[in-house]
Design an enzyme around this catalytic site. Structure first.
Site, PDB file in Angstrom:
ATOM      1  N   ASP A   1      -9.154  -4.596  -6.299  1.00 20.86           N
ATOM      2  CA  ASP A   1      -8.624  -3.401  -5.615  1.00 20.86           C
ATOM      3  C   ASP A   1      -9.003  -2.157  -6.415  1.00 20.86           C
ATOM      4  OD1 ASP A   1      -7.090  -1.412  -4.379  1.00 20.86           O
ATOM      5  OD2 ASP A   1      -5.322  -2.676  -4.159  1.00 20.86           O
TER       6      ASP A   1
ATOM      7  N   SER B   1       0.832  -1.190   0.000  1.00 20.43           N
ATOM      8  CA  SER B   1       0.000   0.000   0.000  1.00 20.43           C
ATOM      9  C   SER B   1       0.885   1.265   0.000  1.00 20.43           C
ATOM     10  CB  SER B   1      -0.958  -0.048   1.202  1.00 20.43           C
ATOM     11  OG  SER B   1      -1.934   0.956   1.119  1.00 20.43           O
TER      12      SER B   1
ATOM     13  N   HIS C   1      -8.471  -4.001  -1.743  1.00 19.92           N
ATOM     14  CA  HIS C   1      -7.149  -3.510  -1.373  1.00 19.92           C
ATOM     15  C   HIS C   1      -6.618  -4.167  -0.101  1.00 19.92           C
ATOM     16  CE1 HIS C   1      -3.701  -0.927  -1.068  1.00 19.92           C
ATOM     17  NE2 HIS C   1      -4.082  -0.483   0.119  1.00 19.92           N
TER      18      HIS C   1
END
Length: 366
Positions: free
Chosen positions: A312, A145, A345
């Protein structure tokens, strides 16, 4: 319960990319495993926006970490072989110096006096830590991330500093959708009257702003597919509803409330604003005359693993493909793994079995 957190004092003054310096700054970190005699078995982990350095339990702190099932003796990242370091991002509020820390010049918290923060600053702080631990070259640099962007900055700024890289659900530059969401999260905090230009207190705290910011985040961290599967249109029982006009009616709403409640007082609002903006500013194209492909191709690695998730929406699979293609152009042997995890995600925190298998397979061949 003991504290496994250690601190590394950054060089003072520590220069920041967009101007300003920090004096007496430090980063918090934790380690697992042992550094070998050749000092060539180190893995550095950069985290997403909110986690601390406590990625997994260890002898000093037996509490479960945010990536508990991923690393440890005999786990996917096997700490019998690897010396793993997880660093809390510079600018965070989980032990590293940030907006909530005391400014040595005034004796008061920095608040908005903290210099403008970039992910390059976080990368440089991580690099200083690695050097301070006596490690010339990392066996592997891992980022997920926001931490994946920090890792790309690290590789671009410090050529030859890592033999390999694992890039997880990240971006070579922030896309308009991600920027739009983060700007709304920041606006929710700034519009809370209790934010008070960064001068909130425990009593006058921007609870509503932080709560909305977290809810927006949680919505984008998962996928619509998962929401349908978990909550559909299930309504709350009458005793679970609040009686106010337009109050929560659906289970998904109370789920978001619970998530926000756990987060709100556990993360400093000003730190959140700084890290959120730093994510928007990041662009690996700055290292390639404006071109992402060129910026990535200048990163020299032996091998890389790039993992993305089809569901995502925040860091879409197309961005993972872009990273894989760019690193390949720089001469790295790149393995690209696209997973169909339904969790969006956040899958790297949840779908440990599949992420772990890809990571373990990659590390076994180093």
């Amino acid at each position: 319960m003991g504290d496994a957190r250690q601190y590394f004092d950054l060089p003072s003054p520590f220069p920041m990319k967009r101007g300003g310096v920090l004096h007496g700054a430090r980063v918090a970190y934790e380690t697992w495993g042992e550094l070998n005699a050749a000092r060539d078995n180190a893995i550095l982990i950069f985290t997403g926006l909110s986690p601390s350095a406590h990625a997994a339990s260890n002898a000093e702190d037996p509490s479960a970490g945010w990536w508990e099932d991923m690393l440890g003796p005999g786990r996917y990242i096997d700490t019998r072989r690897w010396f793993v370091i997880c660093v809390n991002t510079l600018g965070s509020c989980k032990g590293s110096t940030g907006a909530a820390s005391i400014n040595p010049a005034t004796g008061e918290p920095y608040r908005l006096e903290f210099p403008e923060l970039t992910l390059e600053d976080a990368a440089n702080a991580g690099h200083a830590l690695v050097k301070g631990l006596g490690i010339e070259r990392l066996a592997c640099l891992l980022g997920n991330s926001m931490g994946g962007m920090t890792a790309l900055a690290y590789l671009a700024l410090h050529p030859g500093s890592a033999r390999s890289h694992i890039s997880i659900s990240t971006a070579p530059q922030a896309q308009p959708f991600a920027i739009a969401i983060r700007s709304l999260q920041r606006e929710a905090i700034r519009l809370d009257p209790n934010w008070n230009n960064g001068h909130y207190t425990e009593e006058q705290y921007p609870e509503a702003g932080m709560s909305i910011a977290r809810k927006l985040g949680v919505i984008t961290y998962r996928s619509a597919m998962e929401w349908v599967g978990r909550f559909a249109r299930i309504r709350l029982e009458s005793d679970q509803r609040d009686e106010e006009p337009f109050g929560a009616e659906f289970q998904i709403e109370s789920y978001l409330v619970g998530h926000a409640r756990r987060f709100v007082r556990n993360f400093d609002p000003n730190s959140y604003l700084y890290l959120s903006r730093a994510s928007d500013w990041f662009d690996v194209g700055e290292y390639g005359d404006g071109s992402v492909a060129q910026g990535l191709s200048r990163i020299a690695l032996q091998r890389a693993l790039v993992i993305g998730v089809e569901t995502d929406i925040l860091f879409p699979l197309s961005q993972q493909e872009e990273i894989a293609t760019g690193l390949r152009a720089g001469g790295a042997e790149v393995e690209f793994v696209a997973l169909d995890s339904p969790q969006g995600h956040d899958a790297f925190l949840v779908d440990i079995t599949r992420f772990g298998a890809a990571i373990a397979h990659f590390l076994a061949r180093l």
